[in-house]
Design a protein around this motif. Structure first.
Motif, PDB file in Angstrom:
ATOM      1  N   CYS A 158       0.881  -1.406   0.041  1.00  0.00           N
ATOM      2  CA  CYS A 158       0.083   0.258  -0.254  1.00  0.00           C
ATOM      3  C   CYS A 158       0.784   1.110   0.066  1.00  0.00           C
ATOM      4  O   CYS A 158       1.950   1.260   1.061  1.00  0.00           O
ATOM      5  CB  CYS A 158      -1.227  -0.265   1.142  1.00  0.00           C
ATOM      6  N   ASN A 160      -0.998   4.676   0.801  1.00  0.00           N
ATOM      7  CA  ASN A 160      -1.146   5.425   1.276  1.00  0.00           C
ATOM      8  C   ASN A 160      -0.093   5.993   2.298  1.00  0.00           C
ATOM      9  O   ASN A 160      -0.720   7.380   2.843  1.00  0.00           O
ATOM     10  CB  ASN A 160      -3.025   4.685   1.421  1.00  0.00           C
ATOM     11  N   MET A 161       0.282   5.673   2.969  1.00  0.00           N
ATOM     12  CA  MET A 161       0.521   5.894   4.051  1.00  0.00           C
ATOM     13  C   MET A 161      -0.527   6.717   5.313  1.00  0.00           C
ATOM     14  O   MET A 161      -0.032   7.514   5.913  1.00  0.00           O
ATOM     15  CB  MET A 161       1.714   7.018   3.783  1.00  0.00           C
ATOM     16  N   CYS A 165      -0.955   3.496  10.299  1.00  0.00           N
ATOM     17  CA  CYS A 165      -1.217   2.143  10.175  1.00  0.00           C
ATOM     18  C   CYS A 165       0.459   1.440   9.713  1.00  0.00           C
ATOM     19  O   CYS A 165       1.507   2.514   8.958  1.00  0.00           O
ATOM     20  CB  CYS A 165      -2.293   2.061   8.256  1.00  0.00           C
ATOM     21  N   VAL A 167       1.138  -0.990   7.410  1.00  0.00           N
ATOM     22  CA  VAL A 167       0.928  -1.970   6.607  1.00  0.00           C
ATOM     23  C   VAL A 167       1.526  -1.690   5.480  1.00  0.00           C
ATOM     24  O   VAL A 167       3.062  -2.748   5.460  1.00  0.00           O
ATOM     25  CB  VAL A 167      -0.397  -2.266   5.868  1.00  0.00           C
ATOM     26  N   PRO A 168       2.746  -0.630   5.274  1.00  0.00           N
ATOM     27  CA  PRO A 168       2.807   0.225   4.060  1.00  0.00           C
ATOM     28  C   PRO A 168       4.340  -0.172   4.346  1.00  0.00           C
ATOM     29  O   PRO A 168       5.343  -0.471   4.065  1.00  0.00           O
ATOM     30  CB  PRO A 168       3.039   1.276   4.223  1.00  0.00           C
ATOM     31  N   GLN A 202      -4.978  -4.545  -0.232  1.00  0.00           N
ATOM     32  CA  GLN A 202      -4.783  -3.382   0.822  1.00  0.00           C
ATOM     33  C   GLN A 202      -5.916  -1.839   0.262  1.00  0.00           C
ATOM     34  O   GLN A 202      -5.935  -1.209   1.081  1.00  0.00           O
ATOM     35  CB  GLN A 202      -3.387  -2.083   1.305  1.00  0.00           C
ATOM     36  N   ARG A 275      -5.418  10.768   5.620  1.00  0.00           N
ATOM     37  CA  ARG A 275      -6.688  10.383   4.932  1.00  0.00           C
ATOM     38  C   ARG A 275      -7.621  11.340   3.596  1.00  0.00           C
ATOM     39  O   ARG A 275      -7.711  12.211   4.561  1.00  0.00           O
ATOM     40  CB  ARG A 275      -7.554   9.842   5.789  1.00  0.00           C
TER      41      ARG A 275
END
Ligand code: SF4
Length: 453
Positions: A158, A160-161, A165, A167-168, A202, A275
């Protein structure tokens, strides 16, 4: 080649379960065989999640249990895979002496080599992230699950950062799997009798392979078999493609259900969370979804108690959820994760008791909304895909509507894998109770619905 027996215990999101199915394939190609219990295995893998503190705590406890198993079986190999492997590799290997192998989400092809290192008496680690790896040529092996619904990952990583989160950092940059490889897997699942497929990523609406975008991918996959229904998870509100909404509205086997994470309800909080949309832009997207797909069912993700959250910002989250009236929501208290932007830039300064109180308020409001929404279902007809026996009684079956609502009804002559037309007769905030009418198909049901309207 090895004839060892392996056991994988999976935690976390559907991406992790899909990854376990890829690792099943890699190990079985190397001659190993899967077992269903840790006690019967020569090799144990824990596929881990790092999204919140408690997810990691559960894994640590499990690893300690496996340490005692290792005392009984000295040749037992224990490995950690998934997001924790990527996030805290040093701690796992050095401090705890708990495991022999640590392998990150992009290095699963290397597992057979890592075994050789362990057999030579060394600890084995590979947590390199990749810009290309999508395991596109590997056919996942599903050793668990209901044989009716399946998940197919279409992309990894992902870009998006989002500030909260991890995940990245644990799954790396975004990359999309070739459409041909996805269509091959979807065709195989359809041939094996699966009746529902969820495309996973994601941030699925960023899917892009050559000139193929997510809407085109949904168009092509849903054509593979019109009697297999399709879902997807998770999209991002920032660039949700409108053509996809029109495709869902016209294609009966594309489910009228969209999981659209908001995370918070105020512009100030959305900005702090990184976001890239405003409250109004999000609400306009929701309105557009309901205009184009009138009976669309919506769910979301919400975080309570993110850094510096004021009472007003909390109220804005509550009011947004009240306005949208989601059919379902995944609601969590903020859990600080190292390496994230929030960890580096902000303070986790909302007291735990305030986080808890706000989360409880969000959950209570959401439960009463779900109760009201489900009451409106009484008397309606739905097409339910039977996933198996209800947890409540052997005499009942359970499955979900196209709008992703859980339904239970008396078994009669129906069975797992059937599409059954039902009429809703009762409801709670979580489940609908129904009267089965007839076995059906997606085409028959929608033709009848169109005639009835
Ligand atoms: S979109 Fe945001 S929340 Fe979702 S995986 Fe990417 S960074 Fe995490």
């Amino acid at each position: 080649m090895s004839n060892k027996r392996f056991y994988i215990e999976t935690y976390g999101c559907q991406m992790n379960f899909a990854d376990t199915e890829v690792v099943n394939s890699i190990l079985m190609d190397d001659g190993m065989s899967p077992v269903q219990a840790a006690e019967d295995a020569d090799i144990i893998f824990v596929n881990t999640c790092s999204i919140r503190e408690n997810a990691e705590t559960r894994v640590w406890n499990r690893l300690k249990e496996f340490r005692s198993l290792k005392k009984e079986k000295s040749h037992l190999t224990v490995g950690v895979m998934g997001c924790m492997a990527e996030r805290i590799k040093e701690k796992i290997i050095d401090q705890e002496q708990l495991v022999d192998i640590v392998v990150g989400p992009d290095a699963y092809r290397d597992i057979p080599n890592l075994f050789k290192e362990v057999e030579d008496g060394r600890k084995a680690v590979n947590v390199l992230l990749s810009l290309e790896e999508t395991y596109a040529d590997i056919t996942p092996v599903r050793t668990s699950g209901n044989g009716v619904t399946a998940f197919v990952s279409i992309m990894r990583g992902c870009d998006n950062m989002c500030a909260f989160c991890v995940v990245p950092f644990t799954r790396g940059r975004e990359r999309s799997r070739p459409m041909s490889s996805i269509l091959r897997e979807v065709q195989e699942l359809s041939d094996q009798g699966y009746k529902e497929i969820t495309l996973l990523g994601q941030n699925v609406n960023s899917y892009k392979y050559e000139d193929i975008d997510f809407t085109r991918l949904m168009d092509e996959t849903s054509k593979v078999n019109p009697e297999v229904r399709f879902r997807f998870s998770s999209p991002h509100p920032k660039d949700f493609p409108e053509p996809l909404l029109h495709l869902i509205a016209e294609r009966p086997n594309l489910c009228n259900y969209i999981h659209i994470p908001a995370q918070a309800g105020s512009d100030t909080m959305l900005e702090r969370m990184r976001r890239p949309y405003t409250r109004q832009q999000y609400l306009s997207l929701i309105d557009r979804m309901r205009e184009i797909i009138p009976d669309v069912s919506l769910s979301t993700d919400m975080i309570a108690g993110f850094c510096d959250e004021t009472e007003e910002e909390h109220e804005a989250t509550m009011s947004l959820m009240k306005l949208v009236e989601y059919d379902l929501a995944y609601m969590f208290a903020y859990s600080e994760r190292e390496r994230t932007l929030a960890h580096r830039k902000y303070e986790d300064n909302v007291p735990e008791d305030v986080k808890k109180r706000r989360l409880t308020q969000i959950i209570q409001q959401q439960m009463s909304i779900q109760e009201k929404n489900n009451e409106k279902e009484i008397g309606r007809r739905h097409l339910v895909l039977v996933e198996g026996t209800s947890k409540r009684s052997e005499e009942q079956l359970s499955g979900r509507t196209d709008t992703n609502k859980m339904v239970v009804f008396d078994r009669e002559e129906y069975q797992k894998g059937d599409y059954v037309e039902v009429e809703i007769i009762d409801s709670t905030s979580a489940t609908l109770k129904a009267r089965p009418i007839r076995k059906s198909s997606i085409a028959e049901f929608y033709n009848r619905e169109t005639v009835a309207v």
